[in-house]
Design an enzyme around this catalytic site. Structure first.
Site, PDB file in Angstrom:
ATOM      1  N   ARG A 162       0.816  -1.224   0.000  1.00 52.69           N
ATOM      2  CA  ARG A 162       0.000   0.000   0.000  1.00 52.69           C
ATOM      3  C   ARG A 162       0.853   1.280   0.000  1.00 52.69           C
ATOM      4  NH1 ARG A 162      -2.265  -3.008   3.959  1.00 52.69           N
ATOM      5  NH2 ARG A 162      -4.419  -3.687   3.724  1.00 52.69           N
ATOM      6  N   ILE A 163       1.861   1.298   0.896  1.00 54.13           N
ATOM      7  CA  ILE A 163       2.640   2.546   1.038  1.00 54.13           C
ATOM      8  C   ILE A 163       3.544   2.740  -0.175  1.00 54.13           C
ATOM      9  CG2 ILE A 163       4.263   3.824   2.498  1.00 54.13           C
ATOM     10  CD1 ILE A 163       3.137   2.206   4.911  1.00 54.13           C
TER      11      ILE A 163
ATOM     12  N   ARG B 159      11.596   0.252   8.122  1.00 52.21           N
ATOM     13  CA  ARG B 159      12.108  -0.121   9.438  1.00 52.21           C
ATOM     14  C   ARG B 159      13.624  -0.005   9.388  1.00 52.21           C
ATOM     15  NH1 ARG B 159       8.063   0.868  11.496  1.00 52.21           N
ATOM     16  NH2 ARG B 159       6.679  -0.475  12.728  1.00 52.21           N
TER      17      ARG B 159
ATOM     18  N   GLU C 111      16.339   2.355  17.643  1.00 53.64           N
ATOM     19  CA  GLU C 111      15.629   3.571  18.070  1.00 53.64           C
ATOM     20  C   GLU C 111      15.432   3.588  19.576  1.00 53.64           C
ATOM     21  OE1 GLU C 111      11.987   4.010  15.838  1.00 53.64           O
ATOM     22  OE2 GLU C 111      13.025   3.678  13.948  1.00 53.64           O
TER      23      GLU C 111
ATOM     24  N   HIS D  14      11.112   9.087  13.426  1.00 51.60           N
ATOM     25  CA  HIS D  14      10.005   8.135  13.193  1.00 51.60           C
ATOM     26  C   HIS D  14       8.638   8.836  13.196  1.00 51.60           C
ATOM     27  CE1 HIS D  14       9.017   3.579  13.574  1.00 51.60           C
ATOM     28  NE2 HIS D  14       8.119   4.202  12.836  1.00 51.60           N
TER      29      HIS D  14
END
Ligand code: DGY
Length: 323
Positions: free
Chosen positions: A158-159, A242, A271, A289
Site C-alpha cells: 500500500r505505502i 524499518r 531507536e 520516526h
C-alpha cells in the site's frame, strides 16, 4: 460479567483513550514512559489485552511459561517486527495491527525526505537558524533536481504504491520497483510504475531508492554494503520502513565515502539511538520516526485497535488479525 483488563503501553490520542475507557477496564500510561522488558512481562501475566507500540520490544523470552493471561496484543501500528509473533501464536495469543490508515501520511513523509535531502532543505535550515546565511548566490547549497528522475521502490504494498503515485503523477518521475511477488502490470501502471525482477536491477537504474518493505528477519540488512555499492554514485536512499532493513554501519560508510550522495531516514536500527557518525553527516535528513504522525492518522490507528479488541472480546474475528 467483568470487563476485560487492558493495558495501553503509551499515551494515545485522547479520543481513543476515551473510547477504550468506555468499553474496557483500562490502565493508561499517564506519564508516557516506555516500558522495559520486566514491565512488559508483568503486563502479559496481568492483563487480558496489552496494546503495544513499536517502542515495546516483545521477544520470545517474554512469552515463556504457563502463567500468561494476555489473549490479544492489539498493536498500534502496521509494522509488528518488535513482537515475536511466532511465540505469541504458540501461546495462542492473537496479534492485530493497523493497516490502511497510515498509507498516505507515511508516503507523504517519504516524499518530504526525498525532497529535503535532494534540495538540501535540512542543511539550509540549519545554516539559517545558526545565523550563518550570508545571502543568495548562484552556487549556494545547490542540490539535485527531482522532477523527471527515476525512483526505485523496494516493496510495492500500500505505502509503496502511494509513494509511486506521488512520484509519478506529482513529480513526473519514472518509477520502477522490486516486489517479492509479481504485481499485475495493469495494476502497476495505475501508479505509473514498472516491476523489475531483482533488487539489484532497481538499484542500478534509480536516482532515488525508497524502502517500503516490512522489517524483521526476512528483510534484515536487505540494504547492505554490497547493495549500497550497486546504487548510482549520485543516488539517494530513503527509509521510512524499518531501521533493520538497512545495515546502518554500512550506510554510514557509504555516505562518508560518497558511494551514494545522501539519505533521508525516518527509522533506525536501535531507536531512539541514532549513531553519532550519522548525526554528524550533512548529506542526511534525519526524522524521529514521524511517518504516521498526524492527528488524523494517529486517531484512526487507535480506533482500529479499539475495533480489533472489541471484535475479539465479543467473540468475533478481529478485522486486522496478523496471527
Ligand atoms: C507503523 O505503523 O508501523 C509505524 O511505523 C509505527 O509503528
Amino acid at each position: 460479567m467483568s470487563r476485560p483488563r487492558i493495558l495501553v503501553t503509551r499515551r494515545w490520542p485522547d479520543a481513543v483513550e476515551a473510547a477504550l475507557s468506555e468499553r474496557f477496564d483500562v490502565t493508561l500510561n499517564q506519564d508516557d514512559a516506555a516500558l522495559d522488558l520486566a514491565k512488559l512481562r508483568e503486563a502479559l501475566l496481568t492483563y487480558d489485552a496489552v496494546l503495544p507500540t513499536v517502542s515495546d520490544k516483545l521477544p520470545a523470552s517474554l512469552f515463556d511459561g504457563d502463567t500468561i493471561r494476555t489473549k490479544i496484543l492489539g498493536n498500534f501500528g502496521v509494522g509488528f517486527n518488535h513482537i515475536d509473533v511466532a511465540s505469541a501464536k504458540a501461546k495462542g495469543i492473537v496479534v492485530t495491527n493497523t493497516p490502511g490508515v497510515l498509507t498516505d501520511c507515511t508516503a507523504d513523509i517519504a516524499m518530504l525526505l526525498l525532497l529535503s535531502v535532494a534540495r538540501r532543505g535540512g542543511e539550509g535550515e540549519r545554516e539559517l537558524r545558526a545565523g550563518s546565511w550570508t545571502g543568495w548566490r548562484p552556487t549556494h547549497l545547490v542540490g539535485t533536481k527531482v522532477t523527471g528522475k527515476t525512483v526505485g521502490i523496494i516493496g510495492f504494498g500500500r505505502i509503496g504504491r502511494a509513494f509511486a503515485q506521488r512520484c509519478h503523477f506529482g513529480f513526473g518521475m519514472d518509477v520502477v520497483f522490486y516486489n517479492r511477488s509479481a504485481i499485475d502490470p495493469m495494476e502497476a501502471a495505475r501508479y505509473g510504475a514498472m516491476q523489475l525482477q531483482t533488487v539489484e536491477e532497481v538499484l542500478e537504474v534509480s536516482d532515488f531508492v525508497s524502502l517500503h518493505c516490512p522489517g524483521g528477519a526476512e528483510n534484515r540488512h536487505l540494504m547492505n554494503a554490497a547493495r549500497l555499492s550497486k546504487m548510482k554514485q549520485g543516488a539517494f536512499l530513503i527509509n521510512t520502513a524499518r531501521g533493520d532493513v538497512v545495515d546502518e554501519t554500512a550506510l554510514i560508510s557509504a555516505l562518508e565515502q560518497g558511494t551514494i550522495r545522501g539519505a533521508g531516514l525516518d527509522v533506525y536500527e536501535a531507536e531512539p539511538h541514532v549513531p553519532e557518525r550519522l548525526r554528524a553527516l550533512d548529506n542526511v535528513v534525519l526524522l524521529p520516526h514521524l511517518g504516521s504522525a498526524t492527528e488524523e492518522t494517529r486517531t484512526a490507528m487507535g480506533m482500529k485497535v479499539v475495533d480489533n479488541i472489541t471484535a475479539f472480546f465479543a467473540g468475533r474475528e478481529p478485522p486486522d488479525r496478523v496471527v
